[in-house]
Scaffold this active site. Structure first.
Site, PDB file in Angstrom:
ATOM      1  N   SER A  34       0.833  -1.213   0.000  1.00  0.00           N
ATOM      2  CA  SER A  34       0.000   0.000   0.000  1.00  0.00           C
ATOM      3  C   SER A  34       0.862   1.254   0.000  1.00  0.00           C
ATOM      4  O   SER A  34       0.335   2.363   0.026  1.00  0.00           O
ATOM      5  CB  SER A  34      -0.947  -0.003   1.197  1.00  0.00           C
ATOM      6  OG  SER A  34      -0.224  -0.200   2.398  1.00  0.00           O
ATOM      7  N   THR A 166     -40.927  25.467  -9.982  1.00  0.00           N
ATOM      8  CA  THR A 166     -41.167  24.113  -9.493  1.00  0.00           C
ATOM      9  C   THR A 166     -41.361  23.304 -10.760  1.00  0.00           C
ATOM     10  O   THR A 166     -41.904  23.813 -11.753  1.00  0.00           O
ATOM     11  CB  THR A 166     -42.421  24.010  -8.587  1.00  0.00           C
ATOM     12  OG1 THR A 166     -43.568  24.344  -9.369  1.00  0.00           O
ATOM     13  CG2 THR A 166     -42.348  24.961  -7.392  1.00  0.00           C
ATOM     14  N   HIS A 167     -40.858  22.074 -10.760  1.00  0.00           N
ATOM     15  CA  HIS A 167     -40.866  21.231 -11.972  1.00  0.00           C
ATOM     16  C   HIS A 167     -40.125  21.916 -13.132  1.00  0.00           C
ATOM     17  O   HIS A 167     -40.417  21.647 -14.292  1.00  0.00           O
ATOM     18  CB  HIS A 167     -42.291  20.886 -12.434  1.00  0.00           C
ATOM     19  CG  HIS A 167     -43.207  20.450 -11.332  1.00  0.00           C
ATOM     20  ND1 HIS A 167     -43.394  19.135 -10.992  1.00  0.00           N
ATOM     21  CD2 HIS A 167     -43.985  21.177 -10.474  1.00  0.00           C
ATOM     22  CE1 HIS A 167     -44.250  19.046  -9.973  1.00  0.00           C
ATOM     23  NE2 HIS A 167     -44.613  20.277  -9.646  1.00  0.00           N
ATOM     24  N   SER A 288     -14.618  26.690 -27.473  1.00  0.00           N
ATOM     25  CA  SER A 288     -14.673  25.464 -28.258  1.00  0.00           C
ATOM     26  C   SER A 288     -13.553  25.497 -29.290  1.00  0.00           C
ATOM     27  O   SER A 288     -13.128  26.572 -29.728  1.00  0.00           O
ATOM     28  CB  SER A 288     -16.038  25.389 -28.947  1.00  0.00           C
ATOM     29  OG  SER A 288     -15.944  24.644 -30.134  1.00  0.00           O
ATOM     30  N   LYS A 294     -18.663  30.068 -28.890  1.00  0.00           N
ATOM     31  CA  LYS A 294     -19.023  29.400 -27.632  1.00  0.00           C
ATOM     32  C   LYS A 294     -18.194  29.798 -26.421  1.00  0.00           C
ATOM     33  O   LYS A 294     -17.016  30.095 -26.529  1.00  0.00           O
ATOM     34  CB  LYS A 294     -18.925  27.874 -27.815  1.00  0.00           C
ATOM     35  CG  LYS A 294     -20.011  27.356 -28.730  1.00  0.00           C
ATOM     36  CD  LYS A 294     -20.152  25.874 -28.619  1.00  0.00           C
ATOM     37  CE  LYS A 294     -20.781  25.483 -27.308  1.00  0.00           C
ATOM     38  NZ  LYS A 294     -20.682  24.038 -27.105  1.00  0.00           N
ATOM     39  N   GLU A 301     -19.756  22.058 -14.899  1.00  0.00           N
ATOM     40  CA  GLU A 301     -19.926  20.735 -15.525  1.00  0.00           C
ATOM     41  C   GLU A 301     -18.988  19.705 -14.906  1.00  0.00           C
ATOM     42  O   GLU A 301     -19.373  18.560 -14.650  1.00  0.00           O
ATOM     43  CB  GLU A 301     -19.650  20.829 -17.032  1.00  0.00           C
ATOM     44  CG  GLU A 301     -20.748  21.546 -17.795  1.00  0.00           C
ATOM     45  CD  GLU A 301     -20.382  21.711 -19.259  1.00  0.00           C
ATOM     46  OE1 GLU A 301     -21.088  21.153 -20.094  1.00  0.00           O
ATOM     47  OE2 GLU A 301     -19.371  22.396 -19.565  1.00  0.00           O
ATOM     48  N   LYS A 336      -8.402   3.360   1.967  1.00  0.00           N
ATOM     49  CA  LYS A 336      -7.642   4.605   1.847  1.00  0.00           C
ATOM     50  C   LYS A 336      -7.779   5.364   0.533  1.00  0.00           C
ATOM     51  O   LYS A 336      -7.989   6.581   0.529  1.00  0.00           O
ATOM     52  CB  LYS A 336      -6.166   4.329   2.134  1.00  0.00           C
ATOM     53  CG  LYS A 336      -5.902   4.175   3.621  1.00  0.00           C
ATOM     54  CD  LYS A 336      -4.515   3.701   3.858  1.00  0.00           C
ATOM     55  CE  LYS A 336      -4.409   2.485   4.726  1.00  0.00           C
ATOM     56  NZ  LYS A 336      -5.518   1.606   4.944  1.00  0.00           N
TER      57      LYS A 336
HETATM   58  N1  ARG Z   1      -1.269  -1.420   5.037  1.00  0.00           N
HETATM   59  C1  ARG Z   1      -2.175  -1.916   5.994  1.00  0.00           C
HETATM   60  C2  ARG Z   1      -3.539  -1.227   5.826  1.00  0.00           C
HETATM   61  O1  ARG Z   1      -3.598  -0.309   5.128  1.00  0.00           O
HETATM   62  C3  ARG Z   1      -1.673  -1.675   7.369  1.00  0.00           C
HETATM   63  C4  ARG Z   1      -2.158  -2.665   8.387  1.00  0.00           C
HETATM   64  C5  ARG Z   1      -1.641  -4.013   8.052  1.00  0.00           C
HETATM   65  N2  ARG Z   1      -1.956  -4.946   9.042  1.00  0.00           N
HETATM   66  C6  ARG Z   1      -1.811  -6.247   8.856  1.00  0.00           C
HETATM   67  N3  ARG Z   1      -2.130  -7.041   9.822  1.00  0.00           N
HETATM   68  N4  ARG Z   1      -1.421  -6.764   7.702  1.00  0.00           N
HETATM   69  O2  ARG Z   1      -4.526  -1.629   6.386  1.00  0.00           O
END
Ligand code: ARG
Length: 469
Positions: A34, A166-167, A288, A294, A301, A336
């Site tokens: 990660s 409304t609508h 554009s 334009k 948007e 995350k």
């Molecule tokens: N990279 C892990 C996470 O984002 C950290 C915790 C990892 N814990 C484990 N027991 N492998 O959750």
């Protein structure tokens, strides 16, 4: 492995125990890691670890001098990170190992004491909460700036009229400020909601260990206090496996996006030639590549288009926690990227919309005045007029329906009817009917609490402004 200095290659790459003989398949190493995204948590990881080290020393689990070395080593990593010289690799797996590995390079064997009485499971929960606490603070500030941008228009346009719908059918004319203040109210709820979410984000899981607590005589309340947490989780299993706070945050973020998307949609059609209620300035409009006439409302948007990302992250997070047994499961690593992207998206959209209202658009009062004069949106007021003269409202309503139909057929507006025509419809009509159905009067008269009457709008504006201070 990690770090500013050259890593030594004479150690095994793996950070786990000696139970493992072989090494991870390279593709699985990548799949598992990660570090590519949780590096964003590094500042919080360092802060959390410094608090943990201080707590260990206070409890006599490590010595004061060891704690000082750990805290200083962590500060050095922070400096390296800020200087752009800290470069963890996939072999570090995640930000927690990356920091610990580098700390051990800096402090030697003492670095390995940092993880006493703690697990990555409570550590990652701590980091994520510290991160979100910060981000919530920033988003609330951004919401205030966005409200202020709306208020600056509202202040100028208390008595500017705009058709109310409304609508998406013309209904009754309203104060433009009243329309804009509806959006500051939504933003106010968003601001409050985030404050409420914060109460459940700001609870410390640190010291819950892997799942069951620890044999060391730690003081969880002390580390929580050092980190500014309001409370500590009461149950270690819950502490490491709760992501409700992330769901709550994403739900609050989704509503912010919904609100921004609604106002975006209005700006988009207001800027169309058909409406022409606003003019986009060059600061926020694009052209554009082939149609030189334009001017496109890209900002609203894009905001409207980005809503799906945040809704999607909410759905993903709900799905991550669904059916997970206690306690920590690697599924949680999936919390995350969605959170990071939601935070980034909400911040970017709030900033863009603030700029749009501060310098990207101007309302066109002339065109708005024409718009409210050119329709039958004062028809309710004719019925109200008759009702105040004693005609039962439903009877008046039916009569006015007939008036609208015959006027439409004669290609006339209500204001164009002669007094003879009015009186032929009902003897209760008197010359004051013209004043009663003038757009300005129609709006001013809706002076019920929370209504669009100018008096009400001025009071509402004062309240909104006092919140901003
Ligand atoms: N990279 C892990 C996470 O984002 C950290 C915790 C990892 N814990 C484990 N027991 N492998 O959750």
């Amino acid at each position: 492995m990690s770090g500013a200095s050259t890593p030594s290659n004479d150690q095994p790459q793996q950070t786990w125990s000696q139970r493992f003989e072989g090494s991870l398949h390279p593709a699985i190493e990548v799949f598992n890691a990660s570090i590519g995204f949780d590096i964003q948590l590094i500042e919080y990881d360092l802060t959390g670890s410094q608090a943990h080290a201080k707590m260990l020393a206070k409890q006599g689990i490590i010595s004061e001098s060891e704690a000082t070395q750990l805290v200083d080593g962590l500060a050095q990593i922070r400096a390296e990170h800020r200087a752009g010289t800290f470069h963890p690799t996939i072999a570090d797996e995640d930000v927690h190992f990356a920091v610990e590995n580098r700390l051990t390079e800096i402090c030697g064997a003492i670095g390995k004491k940092l993880h006493t009485g703690r697990s990555r499971n409570d550590q990652v929960g701590t980091d994520t909460r510290l991160y979100l606490r910060d981000q919530i603070g920033q988003i609330r500030v951004a919401l205030r700036a966005y409200q202020a941008a709306l208020v600056s228009h509202a202040e100028q346009h208390v008595e500017t009229l705009i058709p109310g719908y409304t609508h998406l059918q013309r209904a009754q004319p309203i104060s433009l400020a009243h329309h804009l203040l509806a959006y500051t109210e939504m933003a106010e709820r968003d601001w409050q909601r985030l404050g409420d979410v914060l109460k459940r984000v700001n609870i410390s899981p640190l010291g819950a260990g892997a799942l069951a607590g620890t044999t060391f005589p730690i003081d969880r309340h002390y580390s929580a206090e050092l980190l500014g947490f309001e409370d500590v989780y009461r149950n270690s299993l819950d502490a490491v496996s709760d992501r409700d706070f992330a769901v709550e945050f994403l739900a609050a973020a989704s509503l912010i996006m919904a609100h921004l998307s609604r106002i975006s949609e209005e700006v988009i059609f207001w800027a169309s030639q058909e409406f022409s209620f606003v003019k986009l300035t060059d600061a926020c409009a694009t052209g554009s590549s082939i149609m030189p006439q334009k001017k496109n409302p890209d900002v609203p948007e894009l905001v409207r288009g980005k809503v799906g990302r945040v809704y999607g992250h909410l759905q993903a997070m709900l799905t991550v926690i669904k059916g997970l047994p206690l306690a920590y499961n690697k599924d949680f690593q999936e919390d995350k990227e969605g959170l990071f992207d939601a935070v980034k998206t909400v911040n970017a959209c709030l900033e863009a919309m603030t700029i749009l209202f501060n310098e990207g658009l101007e309302f066109k009062p002339q065109r708005l005045a024409e718009a409210v004069a050119e329709d039958f949106s004062n028809a309710t007021d004719v019925a109200d007029y008759l009702a105040t003269k004693g005609v039962p409202f439903r009877e008046a309503y039916n009569l006015v329906g007939k008036v609208v139909r015959t006027s439409l057929a004669a290609n006339k507006l209500l204001k164009d009817l002669t007094i003879e025509e009015w009186q032929a419809l009902h003897p209760a009509f008197e010359p004051d009917i013209y004043e009663a159905i003038a757009p300005r009067q129609v709006v001013a008269a809706r002076n019920s609490f929370g209504g669009t009457g100018f008096e009400q709008v001025r009071e509402a504006l004062q309240i909104v402004k006092s919140r901003l201070n």
